[in-house]
Design an enzyme around this catalytic site. Structure first.
Site, short mmCIF file in Angstrom:
data_model
loop_
_atom_site.label_atom_id
_atom_site.label_comp_id
_atom_site.label_asym_id
_atom_site.label_seq_id
_atom_site.Cartn_x
_atom_site.Cartn_y
_atom_site.Cartn_z
N LYS A 65 -32.59 -1.22 -0.07
CA LYS A 65 -32.30 0.04 0.58
C LYS A 65 -31.16 -0.16 1.58
CE LYS A 65 -34.83 4.04 2.37
NZ LYS A 65 -36.13 4.55 2.83
N GLU B 129 -51.06 12.33 1.38
CA GLU B 129 -51.50 13.28 2.39
C GLU B 129 -52.90 13.82 2.13
OE1 GLU B 129 -47.03 13.18 2.32
OE2 GLU B 129 -48.61 13.39 0.78
N ARG C 234 -49.55 19.72 0.90
CA ARG C 234 -50.13 18.91 -0.16
C ARG C 234 -51.61 18.60 0.10
NH1 ARG C 234 -45.97 14.16 -1.40
NH2 ARG C 234 -46.43 14.78 -3.52
#
Length: 582
Positions: free
Chosen positions: A257, A352, A380
């Site tokens: 990343k 979540e 969610r």
């Protein structure tokens, strides 16, 4: 164009406009390889999530327009089919790409066409519950699909849990793949021989003993990798091989990343989503280790920081208080709590729904859980809020960050719907502070309540303690405002001669005050940083309702969007003058 040019374009644009930097820098070669092997307008490439898809946008016809990234009327920060045929699906929330791609593949099978379907999914996203459900169903639903697992050992924060450790073991599994391929070749050579069965048995035992890729293959996927995600030739070769397979394939790609930009490589969490920053660095640049919006500049804390400062203070007084986040420790302001109380802090990863059910279990076990979550991601977990928290009336405190319009992240991230989604649930208290001191007070009240509480607050700076607005209206108008827009309500009230009311509790609201104002013949106006449909204005039966309309609000700055939808002070004041003939 080469990878260096693509990264340069991303850096130049994000440094001016802000955006999701580190993840897109890490996925450049993946996008280039996909563009080379597949036809982006015929084959379907689903990105999960769109944070990593800037290179894909650049390579699929949006190079010249990329300077408008995240600006009103410009390129979206996430894949969007309305923007390009190369974007197979909306991609703002993690963990859904495999399900969407599976549906596209099953539809293709049903129609008898032959386009390829590819899901690009991150190492944290694949641990999401929806991804597991898709993995479980994939082999039964479609004959052919390609999953590119981008393993950069990061989500927004570093992944946690057992699955992250499994991927760590897989990245060291080159030796296994060499042995497997040798066994496969031997098996083909001996297919007509009695020894074939023995070779096949040995190959399967090697899988079990070496524990490298058997996990995915048990789900029905042919596993390829791991492959260096920054070796374009290797990626093209692997994707070509996957394309030729007539079965589900998972290609495990290892990337870094922030690749190609030193500060983002060193601190990918800080450089995940950034505001404008100095690029290329000039002689007066103070610190390039962090983006400029992460440097200690402003005196006023953000709402997230105000929350993050208040919670440890409260937790020192009550050892039942625990905190939960879904891969958003820094974004929600929980980093100070995690450092001070590591045994009372839970990062569940991008999960979540699990987090809210887990919080319900903690509360049932005698704890006082505080869940920190963005409004867009709370969507969610509404089922778990209802089923696992509200029905049992458990003392879970849900602190909803980024409630309201958030600006440049656009339709997938606007936090406009939490009031409407949650207001109908029995047992649930919903409130909103007007300043940082009020936030701390509401947190204390919530933790002392024997039932669930939602505290919502926006993105941006939290104002300091503010007094009550003047209560001597020149016109019979009461403007009931949710906390973050209370200051705006005071400005409007001053202009039109009304009175501003801080609607501190949205449910239950102050019915007594509302009745008193009605009895005096006052007109009731609601002002909320949320959707009007199903919102607070409907709850109090406001005569005039100001809030976001029944449409998906696009990207742009908050000021631009408020002006566009008539929610700035000037437009609201003019609207009230017109409505009440002032």
């Amino acid at each position: 164009m080469n990878a260096l040019e693509v990264r340069q374009k991303i850096l130049e644009t994000v440094s001016k406009n802000g955006g999701h930097l580190a993840s897109s820098l890490g996925a450049v070669e993946i996008a280039m390889a996909l563009r080379e092997v597949f036809d982006p307008e015929r084959d379907r490439v689903v990105w999960d999530v769109g944070h990593q898809a800037y290179a894909w946008k650049l390579l699929t016809g949006r190079w010249d327009d990329f300077g408008t990234l995240r600006k009103m009327g410009g390129i979206s920060g996430f894949p969007n089919p309305n923007e390009s045929k190369a974007d197979a699906a909306i991609a703002g929330h993690a963990g859904v790409a495999l399900s969407v791609a599976e549906g596209l593949a099953a539809a293709r099978d049903r129609k008898g066409t032959d386009e390829n379907v590819v899901a690009v999914i991150g190492d944290a996203s694949i641990a999401n519950g929806t991804s597991f459900e898709a993995l479980n169903n994939c082999a039964a639903a479609t004959r052919k699909i390609i999953v590119v697992l981008n393993d950069n050992d990061m989500s927004i924060a570093k992944p946690t849990g057992s699955f992250a450790r499994t991927l760590g073991r897989l990245t060291s599994g080159v030796r296994y793949n060499r042995v497997k391929n040798a066994a496969k070749k031997a098996g083909r050579a001996l297919r007509l021989s009695f020894l074939y069965g023995f070779v096949h048995w040995v190959k399967n035992r090697l899988k079990t003993m070496m524990l490298k890729n058997v996990w995915f293959e048990e789900f029905g996927f042919h596993y390829l990798g791991p492959v260096d995600g920054h070796d374009l030739a290797a990626l093209v070769s692997a994707l070509t091989a996957a394309k030729e397979e007539d079965r589900p394939v998972l290609l495990h790609v290892v990337t870094k990343k922030g690749r190609g930009y030193g500060p983002a490589e060193k601190n990918p969490t800080a450089w995940h989503g950034v505001g404008p920053f100095a690029y290329p660095p000039g002689p007066d640049t103070v610190d390039l280790a962090l983006p400029t919006d992460a440097l200690p500049a402003a005196k006023a804390p953000s709402w997230s920081e105000a929350f993050g400062a208040a919670l440890p203070e409260i937790a020192r007084e009550d050892d039942r208080v625990v905190a939960l986040t879904a891969a958003m420790r820094d974004g929600t302001g929980l980093a100070p709590f995690a450092r001070e109380f590591p045994g009372r802090f839970f990062d569940v990863g991008i999960a979540e729904g699990h987090m809210l059910a887990f919080a319900g279990g903690l509360a049932a076990g005698g704890m006082r859980p505080v869940v920190a979550i963005y409004s867009t991601f709370l969507q969610r977990a509404v089922d778990q809020v209802m089923h696992d928290v509200a029905i049992a009336n458990l003392p879970v405190v849900i602190c909803v960050d980024r409630a309201g319009v958030v600006g440049a992240d656009g339709v997938t991230h606007q936090g406009l719907y939490d009031i409407a989604m949650l207001r109908c649930l029995p047992n649930l208290t919903i409130c909103q502070p007007k300043d940082a001191a009020d936030l701390k007070a509401l947190m204390r009240e919530a933790l002392g309540r024997n039932g669930p509480t939602v505290i919502r607050y926006p993105r941006g700076k939290a104002p300091g303690a503010s007094g009550a607005a003047a209560q001597a209206p020149r016109a019979p108008i009461a403007i009931w405002a949710t906390g973050d827009w209370y200051g705006k309500a005071c400005e409007v009230a001053e202009r039109v001669g009304g009175v501003a009311v801080h609607a501190r509790y949205l449910k239950p609201f102050d019915a007594k005050l509302l009745a008193e104002q009605r009895a005096k013949g006052m007109k009731i106006v609601s002002l909320e940083n949320g959707a009007v449909a199903g919102g607070f204005g409907e709850a109090i039966g406001a005569d005039v309702k100001f809030g976001w309309p029944d449409e998906f609000v696009p990207h742009g700055t908050c000021a631009e969007l408020e002006k566009r939808y008539g929610l700035d002070v000037d437009s609201i004041a003019e609207g009230l003058r017109s409505a009440f003939n002032l």
